[in-house]
Design an enzyme around this catalytic site. Structure first.
Site, PDB file in Angstrom:
ATOM      1  CE1 TYR A 231      -4.022  -1.833   0.367  1.00 46.56           C
ATOM      2  CE2 TYR A 231      -3.242  -2.634   2.487  1.00 46.56           C
ATOM      3  CZ  TYR A 231      -4.170  -2.659   1.457  1.00 46.56           C
ATOM      4  OH  TYR A 231      -5.228  -3.517   1.525  1.00 46.56           O
ATOM      5  CG  ASP A 259      -8.132  -4.024  -5.111  1.00 43.72           C
ATOM      6  OD1 ASP A 259      -7.524  -3.562  -4.129  1.00 43.72           O
ATOM      7  OD2 ASP A 259      -8.334  -5.243  -5.273  1.00 43.72           O
ATOM      8  CG  HIS A 357      -9.001  -5.545  -1.316  1.00 46.89           C
ATOM      9  ND1 HIS A 357      -7.973  -4.742  -1.694  1.00 46.89           N
ATOM     10  CD2 HIS A 357      -8.829  -5.753   0.014  1.00 46.89           C
ATOM     11  CE1 HIS A 357      -7.209  -4.469  -0.649  1.00 46.89           C
ATOM     12  NE2 HIS A 357      -7.706  -5.080   0.402  1.00 46.89           N
TER      13      HIS A 357
HETATM   14  N1  FMN Z   1      -5.351  -7.287   0.091  1.00 47.85           N
HETATM   15  C1  FMN Z   1      -4.281  -6.459   0.044  1.00 47.85           C
HETATM   16  O1  FMN Z   1      -3.848  -6.108  -1.052  1.00 47.85           O
HETATM   17  N2  FMN Z   1      -3.683  -6.031   1.200  1.00 47.85           N
HETATM   18  C2  FMN Z   1      -4.128  -6.372   2.434  1.00 47.85           C
HETATM   19  O2  FMN Z   1      -3.561  -5.980   3.448  1.00 47.85           O
HETATM   20  C3  FMN Z   1      -5.276  -7.204   2.498  1.00 47.85           C
HETATM   21  N3  FMN Z   1      -5.794  -7.560   3.703  1.00 47.85           N
HETATM   22  C4  FMN Z   1      -6.857  -8.414   3.746  1.00 47.85           C
HETATM   23  C5  FMN Z   1      -7.347  -8.815   4.994  1.00 47.85           C
HETATM   24  C6  FMN Z   1      -8.375  -9.743   5.052  1.00 47.85           C
HETATM   25  C7  FMN Z   1      -8.888 -10.167   6.395  1.00 47.85           C
HETATM   26  C8  FMN Z   1      -8.917 -10.279   3.866  1.00 47.85           C
HETATM   27  C9  FMN Z   1     -10.015 -11.315   3.912  1.00 47.85           C
HETATM   28  C10 FMN Z   1      -8.452  -9.866   2.634  1.00 47.85           C
HETATM   29  C11 FMN Z   1      -7.416  -8.924   2.550  1.00 47.85           C
HETATM   30  N4  FMN Z   1      -6.910  -8.520   1.325  1.00 47.85           N
HETATM   31  C12 FMN Z   1      -5.846  -7.661   1.277  1.00 47.85           C
HETATM   32  C13 FMN Z   1      -7.451  -9.063   0.066  1.00 47.85           C
HETATM   33  C14 FMN Z   1      -6.739 -10.374  -0.293  1.00 47.85           C
HETATM   34  O3  FMN Z   1      -5.412 -10.149  -0.657  1.00 47.85           O
HETATM   35  C15 FMN Z   1      -7.408 -11.101  -1.465  1.00 47.85           C
HETATM   36  O4  FMN Z   1      -7.469 -10.242  -2.582  1.00 47.85           O
HETATM   37  C16 FMN Z   1      -8.789 -11.647  -1.157  1.00 47.85           C
HETATM   38  O5  FMN Z   1      -8.884 -12.093   0.171  1.00 47.85           O
HETATM   39  C17 FMN Z   1      -9.095 -12.801  -2.107  1.00 47.85           C
HETATM   40  O6  FMN Z   1     -10.393 -13.238  -1.928  1.00 47.85           O
HETATM   41  P1  FMN Z   1     -10.803 -14.508  -1.036  1.00 47.85           P
HETATM   42  O7  FMN Z   1     -10.712 -14.058   0.391  1.00 47.85           O
HETATM   43  O8  FMN Z   1     -12.197 -14.771  -1.480  1.00 47.85           O
HETATM   44  O9  FMN Z   1      -9.844 -15.633  -1.350  1.00 47.85           O
END
Ligand code: FMN
Length: 488
Positions: A231, A259, A357
């Site tokens: 980020y 995103d 995301h």
């Molecule tokens: N995506 C980021 O780019 N940076 C993050 O810090 C980040 N934190 C997340 C925290 C949580 C609890 C969750 C569930 C997702 C987060 N994501 C973050 C998105 C994930 O990288 C990913 O794109 C997403 O979880 C994929 O979908 P899924 O949970 O259905 O597998």
């Protein structure tokens, strides 16, 4: 020997103009740092002049504060301060033995009794009505498989071995980045790293991880490929420092998240200020009061104040310039063919992650598997010029298989890993990933293939969703002219 600071003296420094905190036996002067604290100034002010060890330890690793602040910020110690053991998990979790979990769907059910309501909401929440979150996974069920028969699939090899972003891995499944692992399990991202290292799978580590990169990677003697999710910080110097540390710790790619220029509205998370057992996460991890905006307590929003919403295409050269030869630049969160083409045309980008995301950013954004189809239809050339990865809604080996057949080089999993982590730590993550890998191999053999090179779109019937996929890059909307006129 550092100077002893009495509680009375500490308590004098409780305002933005002089802000001291005692954490784990040491006293820090955070006056200069506080305005740029990723979790916001308010949360620090709530504890200014006091011992903040308990709320601090719930979210951060002990070393984070030591490595993030200049040594001069550590101004003394205090006798009155005790180092608390963080206790954020339900005391008597009732969960089945790990060996009895056989489906990826078993993991959330098994984990929830061990997690605080706050942690559960943090993992499961998605933006507003959660439509994109649900579409990400439900769309996979509309794609059907077209197995080929009477093929010898007995080859006893390792059919999943491949590379992701030039890194050799044992599986095309990789770990998507997720923040604040410590609120889910005391070992957070460190446990995920060990699981990936044992399985030789790739892990993406969030900028907002609970532990430092060296604790996650070097501290554990892991040997798996790791990527940094970035980020971009409003204070670019902070991002430069994060990238430097990542490179020093051997990360092989930097994935800039594109995103989420602003945090999504995750209402389930916004609504929960406290954790189970009457223990509050509020001081460090957010309450409405912590942000002072009356919108709620979602962790992503409370912690995401540092993200630079002015970051744009013009700034990619700056990131690329910070990466040594061999460290790849990836955009995470591409959602249209037009932006995939634009990424390719910059000549700076080695890969993209089709992602929304996990539906946590913009609700009603397109399910990711449809975006993969859009790229296949509108700009197939990008697959030759950049690695195309995907995440969002992947729950089964068949989902992974479909995405790979449609051109994805790697397939990321987010929430599934967190449920496994929350319930069973490192062992849980390993078992969850083994189940997914196993399902993928079974699907491949059922479809008549024994290596990833043999996968192709003909193994998947996409007719049920083809009408949802745009025809051309940057296609004009039929009402575009009317819209322009109405602005006159
Ligand atoms: N995506 C980021 O780019 N940076 C993050 O810090 C980040 N934190 C997340 C925290 C949580 C609890 C969750 C569930 C997702 C987060 N994501 C973050 C998105 C994930 O990288 C990913 O794109 C997403 O979880 C994929 O979908 P899924 O949970 O259905 O597998």
């Amino acid at each position: 020997m550092s100077r002893k600071i009495s509680p009375a003296e500490l308590s004098q420094h409780n305002s933005p103009s002089s802000l001291w905190l005692a954490i784990n036996g040491l006293v820090y002067d955070l006056t200069a740092f506080a305005p740029s604290h990723p979790g916001g100034l308010q949360i620090l002010l709530q504890h200014a002049g006091q011992d903040a060890s308990v709320p601090y330890n719930k979210v951060h690793s002990p070393s984070l504060i030591r490595t993030s602040l200049p040594p001069t910020a550590q101004i003394g110690s205090s006798d009155s301060i005790q180092t608390p053991v963080p206790q954020i998990f339900s005391s008597v979790p009732t969960k089945p033995p790990l060996s009895t979990l056989i489906s990826p769907h078993d993991f959330p059910l098994a984990a929830i009794p061990s997690l605080t309501p706050k942690a559960t909401a943090f993992i499961s929440s998605a933006a507003t009505d959660c439509l994109t979150h649900r579409a990400n996974s439900s769309l996979y069920s509309h794609l059907t498989l077209r197995p080929r028969i009477l093929i010898n699939v007995s080859t006893p090899t390792t059919p999943l071995v491949t590379t992701i972003l030039n890194c050799p891995v044992s599986s095309p499944i990789f770990i998507s980045p997720t923040s604040l692992g410590k609120i889910i399990h005391p070992s957070g991202e460190k446990a995920i790293a060990l699981a990936c290292s044992n399985l030789d799978m790739a892990q993406t580590i969030s900028t907002s991880a609970s532990f430092t990169l060296s604790e996650i990677l070097s501290g554990q003697n892991t040997s798996h490929p790791a990527f940094l999710q970035l980020y971009v910080d409003k204070n670019r110097v902070n991002s430069e420092r994060v990238i430097e540390e990542a490179v020093r710790n051997g990360v092989r790619a930097v994935m800039v998240t594109v995103d989420a220029p602003v945090p999504g509205k995750r209402e389930a998370d916004e609504r929960i200020p406290t954790a189970a057992g009457g223990e509050t996460l509020a001081p460090m991890a957010g309450t409405a009061a912590a942000v002072g905006d009356g919108k709620g307590a979602a962790l992503g929003r409370v912690m995401g104040g540092y993200i630079d919403d002015s970051f744009s295409w013009e700034d990619l050269g700056w990131v690329k310039g910070l990466l040594p030869e061999g460290v790849k630049l990836v955009l995470k969160g591409v959602q249209t063919a037009a932006d995939a083409v634009r990424a390719m045309e910059t000549g700076l980008v080695d890969g993209i992650v089709i992602s929304n995301h996990g539906g946590r950013s913009l609700d009603t954004a397109t399910g990711t598997i449809l975006v993969l189809l859009e790229l296949q239809r509108c700009c197939p050339g990008v697959f030759d010029r950049m690695e195309v990865l995907i995440d969002g809604g992947v729950r089964r080996g068949t989902d992974v298989f479909k995405a790979l057949c449609l051109g994805a080089r790697g397939v990321g999993v987010g929430r599934g890993v967190l449920w496994a982590l929350g319930g069973y730590g490192r062992e849980g993550v390993e078992r969850y990933l083994e189940i997914l890998n196993d399902e993928l191999v079974t699907t491949m053999k059922m479809c008549g293939v024994t290596s990833l090179e043999e996968l192709h779109p003909g193994l998947v019937n996409t007719r049920a969703v083809d009408h949802l996929v745009p025809e051309r890059v940057g296609e004009e909307h039929p009402y575009a002219k009317w819209r322009r006129k109405s602005k006159l």
